[in-house]
Design an enzyme around this catalytic site. Sequence first.
Site, short mmCIF file in Angstrom:
data_model
loop_
_atom_site.label_atom_id
_atom_site.label_comp_id
_atom_site.label_asym_id
_atom_site.label_seq_id
_atom_site.Cartn_x
_atom_site.Cartn_y
_atom_site.Cartn_z
N SER A 265 1.03 -1.13 0.70
CA SER A 265 0.24 -0.04 0.18
C SER A 265 1.55 1.30 -0.08
O SER A 265 1.91 1.58 -0.84
CB SER A 265 -0.72 -0.26 1.43
OG SER A 265 -2.01 1.20 1.22
N HIS A 406 -7.74 -5.71 0.02
CA HIS A 406 -6.34 -4.53 0.01
C HIS A 406 -6.11 -5.67 1.85
O HIS A 406 -6.01 -5.22 2.37
CB HIS A 406 -6.93 -3.46 0.56
CG HIS A 406 -5.82 -2.50 0.36
ND1 HIS A 406 -5.13 -1.99 -0.38
CD2 HIS A 406 -5.10 -1.41 1.55
CE1 HIS A 406 -3.82 -1.15 -0.34
NE2 HIS A 406 -3.98 -1.08 1.20
C1 GCU Z 1 -5.65 4.65 1.84
C2 GCU Z 1 -4.95 5.38 0.32
C3 GCU Z 1 -3.87 4.72 -0.86
C4 GCU Z 1 -3.10 4.01 0.37
C5 GCU Z 1 -3.44 2.74 1.01
C6 GCU Z 1 -2.53 2.28 2.45
O1 GCU Z 1 -6.61 3.76 1.41
O2 GCU Z 1 -6.00 6.55 -0.08
O3 GCU Z 1 -3.58 5.19 -1.09
O4 GCU Z 1 -2.43 3.01 -0.49
O5 GCU Z 1 -4.35 3.33 1.92
O6 GCU Z 1 -1.60 2.84 2.55
O7 GCU Z 1 -3.63 0.90 3.24
#
Ligand code: GCU
Length: 427
Positions: A265, A406
Amino acid sequence: MKKNRKWILAGVLALLCYSLCIGQRAVNYDETKVPSFILPNPLVTFEGATIASIRQWENVRKPELLRFFTEQVYGKVPGHLEMHTYKILEQGESRIYKNTLRQQVKISIKNQSGELSFTLLLLLPKNSRRAPVFLGCNFYGNHAAVSDPEVIISRAWAKNNEAYHISGNVLTAASRGVRSERWAVQQIIDAGFGLATFYYGEIDPDKNDFSDGIHSLFYKNGQHRPLANEWGSIAAWAWGLSRAMDYLQKAKAVDASKVIVFGHSRLGKTALWAAVNDTRFAAVIANNSGCGGAALSKRCFGETWGVMNKSFPHWLCENAKKFNNNEVKLPVDQHELISLMAPRPVYVASAKDDRWADPKGEYLGAYFAGPVYKLFGAAVLPDSTMPAVHRPVHHTIAYHVREGGHNVTGYDWEQYIQWAKEVVCSD
Ligand code: GCU
């Protein structure tokens, strides 16, 4: 009826005002609404000259792309500073993980403006002489990333999280091991690799505040925040990964020529930027890295440049905000960031339901880096159509999309370990 129409009109107007005020478009998850765009060619310079050889790439195109990403996207590190000292705080054999040696090292960085330290947790297979290592930052402290009770708890600022028992911005023993399912320690060790990790908040707390963390060590007199072309937090965390590498190069039990930088992420975005800048990293893995990571910005699918910079104004440099809701003006896209790694191996991974990170955009980011890797004769993703779920493609550029959302799962680690053995550590 008339009254109803009035209400509908008022609603539409309110929505319009709201969108104009926050200056954002609605999030798009519809493939048919992806705007048509021209993807910049990594092998054509900003001036329009064609790049046909490794020499031209290295001397002309790579420097201009790197300059753009440095000055206009992630921000430049305003000075040069390496690890000053390191101190082994603790080491021993793990009682939780089999055949695992644990080492916890305080890495310090120092200049005339001050000092910053962070703690690297290093887990190594017991009977290996020089192990290749996966290195990555973690979100909630070393003690949350693994289940070993000997792991030191960070005193750095942390984001509150009820599920992980974090309140008052303080990490405590209550969150030991809460994120351990994201780090396949035993599988990594059993495969002959080591794992090194540190808490990203020790380099720079993840909040829009530039008074804390590493940034202030580089301020000139009277400066309180980075200049428009200077580093945001992603570049700071990436820089921290390089300082961890300074230590790994000194650690005798580590094969420093085989350090694979990993991140999920926002930390996947970070891993990519770290690996692009620091050629000591043998390879990079960007897990669900999304916008500002592997995903193509010009697709405007899921999270967009503007949305990210609004929610997390401290991640990129100030200059990057010029392109908020204006991706069309971006003279680069993220496939060119990936191409800056060439010919070192890169693995991009997505999750099917992680639409916010735009799985297809992540795939295309990896796919369109191909032409630069091909210049070096490296094996690339062969197909412009993304592979089916659970059909990994393992070349110098590698990709998979898995079921689910995610996260980092055992499936992801199985792929990374296999690929690392076959592609990164094959000699
Ligand atoms: C949020 C953000 C993303 C990121 C994510 C994370 O969703 O919008 O850009 O990748 O957090 O780091 O879990």
